[in-house]
Every structure is written in structure tokens, then in C-alpha cells.
Design a protein around this motif. Structure first.
Motif, PDB file in Angstrom:
ATOM      1  N   GLY A   1       0.807  -1.219   0.000  1.00  0.00           N
ATOM      2  CA  GLY A   1       0.000   0.000   0.000  1.00  0.00           C
ATOM      3  C   GLY A   1       0.831   1.255   0.000  1.00  0.00           C
ATOM      4  N   GLY A   2       0.235   2.320  -0.486  1.00  0.00           N
ATOM      5  CA  GLY A   2       0.864   3.643  -0.457  1.00  0.00           C
ATOM      6  C   GLY A   2      -0.118   4.615   0.173  1.00  0.00           C
TER       7      GLY A   2
ATOM      8  N   ALA B   1     -11.028   0.592   5.100  1.00  0.00           N
ATOM      9  CA  ALA B   1     -11.791   1.831   4.864  1.00  0.00           C
ATOM     10  C   ALA B   1     -11.718   2.756   6.076  1.00  0.00           C
ATOM     11  CB  ALA B   1     -13.240   1.498   4.527  1.00  0.00           C
ATOM     12  N   THR B   2     -11.336   2.204   7.222  1.00  0.00           N
ATOM     13  CA  THR B   2     -11.151   3.017   8.444  1.00  0.00           C
ATOM     14  C   THR B   2     -10.143   4.146   8.205  1.00  0.00           C
ATOM     15  OG1 THR B   2     -11.443   1.013   9.730  1.00  0.00           O
ATOM     16  CG2 THR B   2     -10.460   2.860  10.881  1.00  0.00           C
ATOM     17  N   PHE B   3      -9.148   3.883   7.349  1.00  0.00           N
ATOM     18  CA  PHE B   3      -8.056   4.852   7.187  1.00  0.00           C
ATOM     19  C   PHE B   3      -8.425   6.012   6.258  1.00  0.00           C
ATOM     20  CE2 PHE B   3      -5.384   0.787   7.649  1.00  0.00           C
ATOM     21  CZ  PHE B   3      -5.419   0.882   9.030  1.00  0.00           C
TER      22      PHE B   3
ATOM     23  N   PHE C   1      -6.359   9.148   1.149  1.00  0.00           N
ATOM     24  CA  PHE C   1      -6.600   7.998   0.291  1.00  0.00           C
ATOM     25  C   PHE C   1      -5.369   7.110   0.254  1.00  0.00           C
ATOM     26  CE2 PHE C   1      -4.709   8.881  -3.921  1.00  0.00           C
ATOM     27  CZ  PHE C   1      -4.596  10.260  -3.943  1.00  0.00           C
ATOM     28  N   ILE C   2      -5.654   5.820   0.150  1.00  0.00           N
ATOM     29  CA  ILE C   2      -4.586   4.827   0.243  1.00  0.00           C
ATOM     30  C   ILE C   2      -4.668   3.905  -0.958  1.00  0.00           C
ATOM     31  CG2 ILE C   2      -3.535   3.066   1.708  1.00  0.00           C
ATOM     32  CD1 ILE C   2      -4.512   4.543   4.066  1.00  0.00           C
TER      33      ILE C   2
ATOM     34  N   SER D   1       2.769   3.808  -8.133  1.00  0.00           N
ATOM     35  CA  SER D   1       1.809   4.933  -8.203  1.00  0.00           C
ATOM     36  C   SER D   1       2.050   5.911  -7.065  1.00  0.00           C
ATOM     37  CB  SER D   1       0.375   4.410  -8.143  1.00  0.00           C
ATOM     38  OG  SER D   1       0.160   3.467  -9.168  1.00  0.00           O
ATOM     39  N   ASP D   2       2.367   5.382  -5.886  1.00  0.00           N
ATOM     40  CA  ASP D   2       2.681   6.224  -4.723  1.00  0.00           C
ATOM     41  C   ASP D   2       3.885   7.123  -5.055  1.00  0.00           C
ATOM     42  OD1 ASP D   2       3.389   7.275  -2.266  1.00  0.00           O
ATOM     43  OD2 ASP D   2       3.558   5.377  -1.230  1.00  0.00           O
TER      44      ASP D   2
END
Ligand SMILES: NC(=O)c1ccc[n+]([C@@H]2O[C@H](COP(=O)([O-])OP(=O)(O)OC[C@H]3O[C@@H](n4cnc5c(N)ncnc54)[C@H](OP(=O)(O)O)[C@@H]3O)[C@@H](O)[C@H]2O)c1
Length: 290
Positions: A118-119, A151-153, A133-134, A169-170
Motif C-alpha cells: 500500500g501507499g 476503509a477506516t483509514f 486515500f490509500i 503509483s505512490d
């Protein structure tokens, strides 16, 4: 899946603490571990369980979030934990390169874990708000199973099965950010050389950048079609004069032109290749080595 879940967070720096805090605030059972144990104190006071070891943190939950400085730190933290990984979903939100992502995805896959990379496109205070957004990529089923929890983040964007998609992409988005901030800093230094304070210059630079952002859809169209010569409004020949003037004027004003020199070099490369009448969007072709 139900909303309240058991989840472990490994790495309690500024970002890991924000992630764990958001999970606690939304009623999840959160286990935390950090190399420097004192950094878990505040989260423990808010209801997190403190794991004594990384192995204990991983054993506590099916979903494990990693948020460390870099991949060498991830490697050091997960070394010798092979058997503990089987059946776990590892969500690695550490900034890294595609080669690093490939290596850890392969290793954890061999150990029987499902891997999501994840980024995080947010600062710690933004976590848990709609502004965060992650980006995620990797095991699709793992993402779907953990989606409600993640989705908490903030807003989740799942990009695909290739685990490197989120990291690249990050880095691409951060590159846009550093370009913007670097340009702003250079502009403010140059304006400062004739006496403007940053606050005095802000009412000029802020609306200017906002206005220039509206050019991005046209640039995207040109980049995807390769049509940099169509309906040109600000040709590269004209723009390259301004770019070279920025570099020369910076030097004479005592400002290091280092931030602007690469764009001057790329514009000149494009001019030398005969594309002076194109829109400046064509500079991307010089970046691509064409
Ligand atoms: N902060 C932001 O604005 C932001 C935004 C987007 C993404 N991120 C990403 O989030 C990740 C973490 O950033 P952060 O801001 O939380 O950084 P940070 O505050 O500097 O925290 C770094 C964390 O990594 C741990 N760590 C470093 N080296 C380690 C090692 N060799 N072994 C074990 N643990 C190690 C630290 O443990 P100790 O406490 O023991 O030192 C700490 O928990 C980074 O990849 C960053 O790019 C951050």
C-alpha cells in the motif's frame, strides 16, 4: 465482514500511531508492537494490547499492518518469522521501490501469507478522514476480505494484482508533489531575492498554481494521443526562453537554479529534436528517452 475486527499494527511512528488510533476509535481489537516499546504507551492507554514481540503481534490477528521507515526495516522486523506468517494477510504500508515490493511479496507468498502492498496518500492527521486515500495492490481476495477494515483509514483504491502497482503509483504521486513543492520553494526564493516575504508572495503564487492545474486534462489528452503539436497555445520554443531565463536570473540573483536545471535540459533536448512548435507536454517524450 463485520465492522469490528482484530488487527495488529507493527511500527508506531507518526503514521503507524495514526493508523492504530483510527482502528481503536472505530471499535476494533488492536494489538501493537514497536521496536522502541515506549511508543506504544499512548495507544495502550487508549485500549490497544501491547505485544511483547513481533511474533506475538503477528499471532494476535489475521490482518497485520506494517508501517515502518523503509523496506530494510521491514526485512529486519520480519526476519526469521517464516512459520508465523502462514494464513496471515500482511498489509505493508511502508514506502518502497518495486524491486523491494516484488522480493517481499514473493517471500511472504512462499511462507503462506497473502500480501497487500500500500501507499498512503495522506499525512497522519488526515488518517480516518475522507481526505486520506490509500493505494493498494496485490492479493485481490485479501483486499476484498480486509476492505471494510481498511476503509477506516480513508478512501481505498485497489489498483490490481501486481503488487508493485501501489508503490510505483505512490512514488509517481509523490514525484508530482515534490515537483510542486520544489517549484514553489524555488519561486519563493527567487521572489525573495527582490524583497518579497513568503507571505507577501503567497497571494500571487497560490492562484497561479491553481490556474495552471486546469491544464492537466489537456496535457493528459496530448500525452495519451501523442499529439503534442495539435492546437498549440504555448509552444516549447517560447517556453524554453522563459525556462532558460529562470535559470540565468536565479544564478544572477544568488539563488541556486538546481531545481530548474533538469527541466531546462529536457526542454533543450526536445527542441534539439525539432519539436519547438509543440506544446510543452511533449517534454514527457524526452523523459521517456525519445
Ligand atoms: N508521516 C507521513 O506524513 C507519511 C505519509 C505517507 C506515508 N508515510 C509512510 O509511512 C511510513 C512510516 O512513516 P512515519 O512517518 O511513521 O515514520 P517515523 O515516524 O519516522 O517512524 C518510523 C517507524 O519505523 C520504525 N523503524 C525504523 N527502522 C526500524 C528497524 N530497523 N526495525 C524496526 N523498526 C524500525 C520506527 O521504530 P522506532 O520507534 O523504534 O524508531 C518507527 O516505528 C513510511 O514508509 C512513510 O513513507 C508517512
Amino acid at each position: 465482514m463485520s465492522k469490528a475486527k482484530s488487527i495488529s499494527v507493527i511500527g508506531l511512528g507518526a503514521m503507524g500511531t495514526a493508523l492504530a488510533g483510527a482502528l481503536i476509535d472505530t471499535g476494533n481489537t488492536v494489538t501493537v508492537w514497536n521496536r522502541t516499546p515506549a511508543r506504544a504507551d499512548a495507544l495502550a492507554a487508549r485500549g490497544a494490547s501491547r505485544a511483547e514481540t513481533v511474533t506475538e503481534a503477528i499471532a494476535a490477528s489475521d490482518v497485520v499492518i506494517l508501517c515502518l521507515t523503509d523496506y530494510p526495516a521491514v526485512d529486519a522486523t520480519l526476519a526469521d518469522l517464516g512459520a508465523a506468517m502462514a494464513g496471515k494477510t500482511i498489509v505493508n504500508l511502508t514506502n518502497g521501490r518495486p524491486d523491494e515490493v516484488r522480493a517481499i511479496a514473493a517471500r511472504l507468498g512462499e511462507q503462506g501469507a497473502r500480501y497487500l502492498d500500500g501507499g498512503i496518500m495522506a499525512t497522519p492527521p488526515m488518517i480516518g478522514t475522507p481526505h486520506a486515500f490509500i493505494l493498494y495492490s496485490g492479493d485481490r481476495a485479501a483486499f476484498e476480505d480486509a476492505e471494510a477494515l481498511l476503509a477506516t483509514f480513508g478512501q481505498s483504491h485497489y489498483l490490481g494484482e501486481d503488487p508493485t502497482l501501489a508503490a510505483v503509483s505512490d512514488l509517481a504521486l509523490l514525484s508530482a508533489m515534490y515537483g510542486l513543492f520544489g517549484g514553489y520553494l524555488h519561486a519563493t526564493a527567487l521572489a525573495g531575492s527582490v524583497g518579497f516575504t513568503a507571505k507577501q508572495f503567497l497571494p500571487l503564487v497560490e492562484p497561479w498554481l491553481a490556474a495552471m492545474m486546469t491544464a492537466l486534462p489537456d496535457y493528459a489528452e496530448r500525452i495519451d494521443s501523442g499529439e503534442h503539436a495539435r492546437d498549440v497555445m504555448s509552444n516549447l520554443q517560447m517556453q524554453s526562453v522563459a525556462i532558460s531565463n529562470i535559470v540565468a536570473a536565479s544564478r544572477s540573483q544568488g539563488i541556486d537554479p538546481a531545481f530548474m536545471e533538469p527541466i531546462e535540459r529536457l526542454a533543450k533536448k526536445r527542441l534539439a529534436a525539432g519539436f519547438g512548435n509543440d506544446e510543452a507536454s511533449g517534454i514527457i517524450e524526452a523523459m521517456r528517452g525519445k
